[in-house]
Design an enzyme around this catalytic site. Structure first.
Site, PDB file in Angstrom:
ATOM      1  N   CYS A  13      10.355 -26.370 -16.060  1.00 37.19           N
ATOM      2  CA  CYS A  13      10.377 -27.426 -16.604  1.00 37.19           C
ATOM      3  C   CYS A  13       9.370 -27.954 -17.554  1.00 37.19           C
ATOM      4  O   CYS A  13       8.589 -27.206 -17.626  1.00 37.19           O
ATOM      5  CB  CYS A  13      10.537 -28.882 -15.516  1.00 37.19           C
ATOM      6  N   HIS A  41       4.636 -24.327  -7.694  1.00 34.72           N
ATOM      7  CA  HIS A  41       5.151 -23.650  -6.320  1.00 34.72           C
ATOM      8  C   HIS A  41       5.769 -22.445  -6.282  1.00 34.72           C
ATOM      9  O   HIS A  41       7.125 -22.254  -6.006  1.00 34.72           O
ATOM     10  CB  HIS A  41       6.002 -24.534  -5.636  1.00 34.72           C
ATOM     11  N   HIS A  75       1.795 -32.370 -11.087  1.00 39.53           N
ATOM     12  CA  HIS A  75       2.401 -33.104 -10.186  1.00 39.53           C
ATOM     13  C   HIS A  75       1.313 -34.389 -10.253  1.00 39.53           C
ATOM     14  O   HIS A  75       1.960 -35.475  -9.619  1.00 39.53           O
ATOM     15  CB  HIS A  75       1.952 -32.609  -8.839  1.00 39.53           C
ATOM     16  N   HIS A 126       3.842 -34.314  -0.259  1.00 32.25           N
ATOM     17  CA  HIS A 126       4.076 -33.677  -1.601  1.00 32.25           C
ATOM     18  C   HIS A 126       2.997 -34.079  -2.581  1.00 32.25           C
ATOM     19  O   HIS A 126       2.647 -35.337  -2.415  1.00 32.25           O
ATOM     20  CB  HIS A 126       5.551 -33.906  -2.369  1.00 32.25           C
ATOM     21  N   GLU A 128       2.909 -34.809  -5.745  1.00 31.78           N
ATOM     22  CA  GLU A 128       3.284 -36.047  -6.744  1.00 31.78           C
ATOM     23  C   GLU A 128       3.386 -37.199  -6.012  1.00 31.78           C
ATOM     24  O   GLU A 128       2.906 -38.212  -6.426  1.00 31.78           O
ATOM     25  CB  GLU A 128       4.781 -35.623  -7.248  1.00 31.78           C
ATOM     26  N   THR A 164      10.165 -37.777  -8.891  1.00 26.84           N
ATOM     27  CA  THR A 164      10.762 -37.617 -10.215  1.00 26.84           C
ATOM     28  C   THR A 164      11.728 -36.445  -9.965  1.00 26.84           C
ATOM     29  O   THR A 164      12.833 -36.381 -10.725  1.00 26.84           O
ATOM     30  CB  THR A 164       9.821 -37.045 -11.359  1.00 26.84           C
ATOM     31  N   CYS A 195      13.411 -37.588 -13.053  1.00 23.51           N
ATOM     32  CA  CYS A 195      13.467 -36.856 -14.245  1.00 23.51           C
ATOM     33  C   CYS A 195      14.792 -36.382 -14.505  1.00 23.51           C
ATOM     34  O   CYS A 195      15.339 -35.469 -13.812  1.00 23.51           O
ATOM     35  CB  CYS A 195      12.306 -35.671 -14.261  1.00 23.51           C
ATOM     36  N   SER A 223       9.002 -25.079  -2.822  1.00 26.04           N
ATOM     37  CA  SER A 223       9.317 -25.787  -3.835  1.00 26.04           C
ATOM     38  C   SER A 223      10.387 -26.726  -3.255  1.00 26.04           C
ATOM     39  O   SER A 223      11.583 -26.176  -2.969  1.00 26.04           O
ATOM     40  CB  SER A 223       9.962 -24.969  -5.054  1.00 26.04           C
ATOM     41  N   SER A 224      10.192 -28.018  -3.371  1.00 20.07           N
ATOM     42  CA  SER A 224      11.085 -29.160  -2.880  1.00 20.07           C
ATOM     43  C   SER A 224      12.191 -29.414  -3.840  1.00 20.07           C
ATOM     44  O   SER A 224      13.450 -29.203  -3.361  1.00 20.07           O
ATOM     45  CB  SER A 224      10.451 -30.525  -2.686  1.00 20.07           C
TER      46      SER A 224
END
Length: 283
Positions: A13, A41, A75, A126, A128, A164, A195, A223-224
């Protein structure tokens, strides 16, 4: 002949791309550069940057550093990190995603207004989310799943935000539940802070998964965002496999297969998906 398609919508992204570019620019100058936490990640991308000289550290290690440069990844970080940098004369290269930065400011403003419960729909622990909770001096309530919404006090005002990269559908379910249970004496406001460049990947990757006999979802297991997208691929196409790299491809998966789709998360580099394609061609 086996047909292979790499999903054009998959890959880094904007926020991750910017963070990696900043790291590469700094390392190209020959400067020593530390990164607070994995820049992305994805183990193989982290390894590539480590070979270029990027040194990944944690918060405890940062406390021991003085007079150096530290990159903050997309993040984002809580205010304490910036204060530590000031105290230790650390130059911050801030690669916080603009979407995350805007969200931090909104939550901080809401907290300083001093009203109600600030609730963040996000993954506990996490990076973020830690940065967002940090804007409230640790007072925000984090709900990770829809079922966690029952722990809120519906007699008090609720201000709901989201990490996000969370699921838009689940966020809307949480909003509906709160609307149904909030006291008539209390205020409820929700802020859609998901996002769109990430949220829009869900329908795109879903459509992509229907076009192929086999889907290889390339993603770091930490990676979530990757977990959410992988599960969507799996729902649409049960013949979906999560792999971290080409070495995890099992040749037996190709039996009777005519087309393979390769896709990934916002933390998956394009070069890694291309390596998986090349491995398939050799098979």
């Amino acid at each position: 002949m086996l047909q292979i398609e790499i999903d054009n919508g998959s890959g880094f992204c904007f926020g991750v791309t910017t963070a990696i570019q900043k790291a590469e620019e700094e390392l190209a100058k020959g400067n020593k550069l530390y990164c607070l936490g994995d820049i992305v990640h994805n183990g193989m991308e982290c390894e590539r940057l480590r070979n270029m000289g990027l040194i990944t550290i944690n918060h405890d290690e940062m406390r021991e550093l003085h007079n150096v440069k530290v990159l903050l990844r997309a993040h984002g970080e809580p205010p304490e990190t910036y204060e530590l940098a000031r105290q230790n004369n650390i130059e911050i290269i801030d690669a916080t995603c603009p979407v995350v930065l805007q969200l931090q400011k909104r939550i901080k403003k809401q907290y300083e207004a001093g009203a109600g419960q600030i609730v963040i729909f996000g993954k506990q622990g996490h990076a973020e989310v830690l940065g967002l909770v940090g804007q409230t001096a640790g007072n925000a309530i984090v709900i990770e799943h829809f079922d966690d919404v029952t722990q809120l006090d519906f007699t008090r005002d609720i201000y709901l935000y989201s990490q996000t990269t969370k699921s838009l559908d689940e966020f809307h379910r949480i909003i509906e539940y709160i609307q149904q249970h909030i006291s008539s004496e209390a205020t409820f406001r929700s802020f859609d802070t998901i996002c769109r460049s990430v949220a829009n990947r869900m329908p795109n990757i879903s459509q992509f998964s229907t076009r192929h006999d086999l889907i290889l979802f390339v993603c770091g297991r930490k990676s979530s965002n990757g977990k959410v997208l992988f599960n969507e691929c799996l729902r649409v196409n049960p013949n979906t496999h999560l792999i971290e790299g080409p070495e995890e491809i099992d040749p037996s998966w190709l039996s009777g297969i005519q087309s393979v789709g390769i896709c990934g998360a916002t933390s998956t580099p394009k070069w890694l998906m291309e390596q998986c394609r090349d491995a398939l061609l050799k098979m």
